[in-house]
Motif scaffolding. Structure first.
Motif, short mmCIF file in Angstrom:
data_model
loop_
_atom_site.label_atom_id
_atom_site.label_comp_id
_atom_site.label_asym_id
_atom_site.label_seq_id
_atom_site.Cartn_x
_atom_site.Cartn_y
_atom_site.Cartn_z
N GLN A 153 0.83 -1.21 0.00
CA GLN A 153 0.00 0.00 0.00
C GLN A 153 0.87 1.26 0.00
O GLN A 153 0.57 2.23 -0.70
CB GLN A 153 -0.93 -0.01 1.21
CG GLN A 153 -2.05 -1.02 1.13
CD GLN A 153 -2.84 -1.08 2.42
OE1 GLN A 153 -2.28 -1.10 3.53
NE2 GLN A 153 -4.17 -1.13 2.30
N GLN A 156 2.09 1.84 -3.40
CA GLN A 156 1.06 2.39 -4.28
C GLN A 156 0.94 3.91 -4.11
O GLN A 156 0.83 4.66 -5.09
CB GLN A 156 -0.29 1.74 -3.97
CG GLN A 156 -0.44 0.31 -4.45
CD GLN A 156 -1.82 -0.24 -4.14
OE1 GLN A 156 -2.20 -0.38 -2.96
NE2 GLN A 156 -2.59 -0.53 -5.17
N PHE A 194 -6.49 5.11 -2.75
CA PHE A 194 -6.41 3.77 -3.33
C PHE A 194 -7.52 3.55 -4.36
O PHE A 194 -7.33 2.82 -5.34
CB PHE A 194 -6.49 2.71 -2.23
CG PHE A 194 -5.29 2.73 -1.31
CD1 PHE A 194 -4.06 2.30 -1.75
CD2 PHE A 194 -5.42 3.21 -0.01
CE1 PHE A 194 -2.95 2.33 -0.91
CE2 PHE A 194 -4.32 3.24 0.84
CZ PHE A 194 -3.09 2.81 0.39
N HIS A 195 -8.66 4.20 -4.16
CA HIS A 195 -9.72 4.13 -5.16
C HIS A 195 -9.31 4.85 -6.44
O HIS A 195 -9.63 4.39 -7.54
CB HIS A 195 -11.02 4.72 -4.61
CG HIS A 195 -11.64 3.92 -3.53
ND1 HIS A 195 -12.63 4.39 -2.70
CD2 HIS A 195 -11.40 2.64 -3.12
CE1 HIS A 195 -12.98 3.46 -1.83
NE2 HIS A 195 -12.25 2.39 -2.06
N ASP A 198 -7.04 2.58 -8.37
CA ASP A 198 -7.76 1.47 -8.99
C ASP A 198 -8.64 1.90 -10.16
O ASP A 198 -8.82 1.12 -11.11
CB ASP A 198 -8.64 0.77 -7.94
CG ASP A 198 -7.83 0.00 -6.91
OD1 ASP A 198 -6.66 -0.33 -7.20
OD2 ASP A 198 -8.37 -0.26 -5.81
N GLU A 199 -9.17 3.13 -10.10
CA GLU A 199 -10.25 3.49 -11.01
C GLU A 199 -9.94 4.61 -12.00
O GLU A 199 -10.55 4.65 -13.07
CB GLU A 199 -11.47 3.92 -10.18
CG GLU A 199 -12.00 2.85 -9.24
CD GLU A 199 -13.05 3.40 -8.28
OE1 GLU A 199 -13.50 4.54 -8.48
OE2 GLU A 199 -13.41 2.66 -7.32
#
Length: 325
Positions: A153, A156, A194-195, A198-199
């Motif tokens: 994490q 990221q 983190f969203h 991912d998106e």
């Protein structure tokens, strides 16, 4: 904390990772339909063309106070209230009843950390993103451990911070993948970074661009190397302007005992320079950069926005002399 005002809300922010994350955290805490004033990394005189009236509320993130003192005074005289978060040079700071200045030049502080502190630690993940983007890797890792993020994490958030920062570098907005206001609009859709990872399509675009630009670095060699410093001159190409800041950050990791300079040609026979100090406490980067007319920054990292060709040789001599301590 009340931010009610009868006039406009105006957010002024640096277009890099620290500026974008700072304004994002602030507006998650205090939502407002604010006007946005931003630009590329080197656009630091953003208050110059801003007009305000009594009752306007201006919030400034990650913009050098010293580079905007006349504009700050003008806006305060017009009746605006200014909340200011920054970690760059502020030797000309002053007090005013409508100025709330959150400033700290410690080498392990960035503007987003100041915002997160003001918000009592409400958004640590975004502060970590900003710290990674501002090359405060040790600080970011410690914060990640404190909130019990896994190593994956933390990695990221590191990539997101570096990509947001990478997008800000360029001689003009034409060099950037996204106008910083549009990138902030994308970031502002995500409370959780983190969203976004991912998106968000913007994350993928920056990821592809960054890895493509990095391929050019394999053929680079330093223009000059000393015991305590190293200097690179990049070609006059858009990829070089985009990657210059992250390349300077990489050099600090590859050569932790050497200060570094990355020089990129500009139009009109001039250069833009990024400086990283290996010893920010003893040899602050901003103090060296302020020797030059358009120079400034913070203790660990500074820059010169316009270095005339006629001053290049002088700069090189001064750089190696200064950072040899």
């Amino acid at each position: 904390m009340s931010l009610t005002a009868s006039g406009r809300d105006i957010d002024v922010f640096n277009g890099d990772a620290d500026g974008i994350c700072a304004v994002h955290m602030w507006r998650m805490a205090f939502p407002a339909d604010a006007e946005l004033v931003t630009g590329a990394k080197r656009d630091i005189s953003l208050l110059k063309n801003l007009n305000a009236a009594s009752g306007d509320n201006i919030t400034v993130f990650d913009i050098s106070f010293d580079q905007n003192v006349p504009s700050i005074r003008r806006l305060l005289d017009a009746g605006a209230a200014i909340t200011y978060f920054d970690h760059h040079s502020a030797s000309n700071r002053f007090e005013h009843p409508r100025l709330s200045l959150h400033w700290d030049e410690h080498p392990k502080v960035c503007s987003s950390i100041l915002v997160n502190n003001a918000l009592e630690g409400r958004y640590p993940e975004w502060a970590i993103v900003a710290a990674y983007g501002d090359n405060l890797n040790d600080v970011a890792r410690k914060w990640a451990e404190k909130i019990e993020l896994t190593e994956h994490q933390s990695g990221q958030l590191c990539e997101l911070g570096k990509l947001l920062n990478y997008n800000a570098y360029g001689e003009s907005l034409a060099d950037l993948h996204f106008h910083p206001a549009l990138l902030y609009a994308e970031v502002s859709q995500y409370k959780d970074p983190f969203h976004m990872i991912d998106e968000a399509s913007a994350f993928r675009t920056l990821q592809r661009g960054y890895h493509s630009d990095r391929l050019y670095l394999n053929s680079l060699n330093p223009a000059e190397t000393g015991k305590d410093a190293i200097l690179y001159v990049l070609p006059d190409q858009s990829w070089a302007r985009r990657i210059s800041g992250e390349f300077a950050n990489q050099l600090t990791a590859d050569h932790p005992l050497k200060s570094c300079a990355v020089i990129v040609p500009k139009a009109n026979s001039a250069f833009v320079v990024s400086i990283r100090s290996a010893k920010p406490d003893q040899l602050p980067a901003n103090i060296f950069c302020e020797r030059f007319e358009t120079g400034g920054g913070r203790r660990g990292a500074g820059g010169i926005n316009v270095l005339p060709t006629s001053e290049l040789d002088h700069f090189v001599r001064q750089f190696f002399q200064y950072f040899s301590g």
